[in-house]
Design an enzyme around this catalytic site. Sequence first.
Site, short mmCIF file in Angstrom:
data_model
loop_
_atom_site.label_atom_id
_atom_site.label_comp_id
_atom_site.label_asym_id
_atom_site.label_seq_id
_atom_site.Cartn_x
_atom_site.Cartn_y
_atom_site.Cartn_z
N TYR A 108 54.54 23.41 -22.66
CA TYR A 108 53.44 24.22 -23.20
C TYR A 108 52.31 23.35 -23.72
O TYR A 108 51.14 23.72 -23.65
CB TYR A 108 53.96 25.21 -24.27
CG TYR A 108 54.76 26.31 -23.62
CD1 TYR A 108 56.16 26.27 -23.57
CD2 TYR A 108 54.12 27.36 -22.96
CE1 TYR A 108 56.88 27.25 -22.90
CE2 TYR A 108 54.83 28.35 -22.30
CZ TYR A 108 56.21 28.28 -22.26
OH TYR A 108 56.92 29.25 -21.58
N HIS A 117 52.24 38.74 -23.12
CA HIS A 117 53.19 37.62 -22.98
C HIS A 117 52.92 36.51 -23.97
O HIS A 117 53.40 35.39 -23.80
CB HIS A 117 53.15 37.07 -21.55
CG HIS A 117 53.74 38.03 -20.56
ND1 HIS A 117 53.61 37.86 -19.20
CD2 HIS A 117 54.46 39.18 -20.71
CE1 HIS A 117 54.24 38.84 -18.57
NE2 HIS A 117 54.74 39.67 -19.47
N GLY A 149 44.89 40.30 -10.01
CA GLY A 149 45.48 38.96 -9.93
C GLY A 149 46.90 38.87 -10.41
O GLY A 149 47.28 37.89 -11.07
N THR A 150 47.70 39.89 -10.10
CA THR A 150 49.12 39.81 -10.48
C THR A 150 49.99 40.23 -9.29
O THR A 150 49.66 41.15 -8.56
CB THR A 150 49.43 40.67 -11.73
OG1 THR A 150 50.83 40.54 -12.06
CG2 THR A 150 49.09 42.14 -11.52
N1 APR Z 1 41.80 35.86 -6.93
C1 APR Z 1 42.58 36.98 -6.96
N2 APR Z 1 43.93 36.94 -6.94
C2 APR Z 1 44.51 35.72 -6.88
C3 APR Z 1 43.77 34.52 -6.83
C4 APR Z 1 42.35 34.63 -6.86
N3 APR Z 1 41.56 33.54 -6.83
N4 APR Z 1 44.65 33.47 -6.75
C5 APR Z 1 45.89 34.00 -6.76
N5 APR Z 1 45.81 35.35 -6.83
C6 APR Z 1 46.91 36.32 -6.87
C7 APR Z 1 48.09 35.97 -5.98
O1 APR Z 1 47.93 36.56 -4.71
C8 APR Z 1 49.26 36.62 -6.74
O2 APR Z 1 49.48 37.96 -6.31
O3 APR Z 1 47.40 36.31 -8.19
C9 APR Z 1 48.78 36.66 -8.20
C10 APR Z 1 49.53 35.67 -9.10
O4 APR Z 1 50.88 36.03 -9.12
P1 APR Z 1 51.89 35.20 -10.04
O5 APR Z 1 51.71 33.74 -9.80
O6 APR Z 1 53.23 35.82 -9.85
O7 APR Z 1 51.38 35.47 -11.55
P2 APR Z 1 51.57 36.77 -12.41
O8 APR Z 1 51.62 38.01 -11.56
O9 APR Z 1 50.53 36.73 -13.48
O10 APR Z 1 53.03 36.53 -13.07
C11 APR Z 1 53.43 37.48 -14.04
O11 APR Z 1 55.35 36.13 -14.53
O12 APR Z 1 56.29 34.08 -14.91
C12 APR Z 1 55.81 35.20 -15.52
O13 APR Z 1 55.00 35.28 -17.70
C13 APR Z 1 54.65 34.87 -16.42
O14 APR Z 1 52.75 36.27 -16.94
C14 APR Z 1 53.52 35.72 -15.87
C15 APR Z 1 54.25 36.81 -15.10
#
Ligand code: APR
Length: 238
Positions: free
Chosen positions: A56, A111, A178-179
Amino acid sequence: MNMHEHIVILTGAGISAESGIQTFRASDGLWHEHRIEDVATPDGFERNPALVHEFYNARRRQLHDPKVQPNAAHLALAKLEREHPGKVLLVTQNVDNLHERAGSQNLIHMHGELAKIRCQQSGLVYDWLDDIDTDSICDCCQRPGNLRPHIVWFDEMPLQMQDIFRALEEADLFIAIGTSGLVYPAAGLVKIAQEEGVRTVELNLDPTNNSELFDESINGLASQIVPAFVEQLLNSTQ
Ligand code: APR
């Protein structure tokens, strides 16, 4: 959108990717470089607190990096809130401080936050932008060993879920940005929104695990599709 519409926005790592912050599940993502059980679980912290602090600390140091700035997507969401005060709730899974630095105020970090640490003894949460380690001393206990990152680890309960559910009950529009839609309870919010009759829109680089649950799914770079979507919302009258 009309002035009365309530909007709940959920963001994930994808909105910060163009600011230079790694996502989790991409091929160069954080979970390809570290084992979740070692750096993002209570057991991992129990087993090796120094390793978790270092994981972290490295991410917290990024918040000082002048190259890491809010991008056009963060700024667009802050503009939407400014132009519709009291109508926009931003729920982020991200632990960076880019939404705050972009100007968003009605914000829930479900989170936790890199820029905060917590005393395990007193439960007190401190603003903190420096490194911490097992020798760090908290003001409340005046002795080392009690401080941990104020991050919600796997197997821990995300923060302010009741506030999020309550906001969804009043919402007219739910936007996920973006998730990957893989981690619950965040990934389940779209279903709750649907059951509440809320219009649901997904903005993401590519289709996700949850795409078919949304009324609309727009693919592209957040720095491009989010400002465009916000402009459309601000200009549309119903
Ligand atoms: N613009 C839009 N979307 C994007 C971009 C971008 N430039 N770059 C990546 N992405 C998308 C990817 O396609 C993916 O679907 O963002 C998403 C990221 O997914 P993850 O890496 O799984 O992140 P997230 O969904 O935030 O993870 C959720 O998992 O590990 C835990 O606590 C952690 O908060 C996190 C949670």
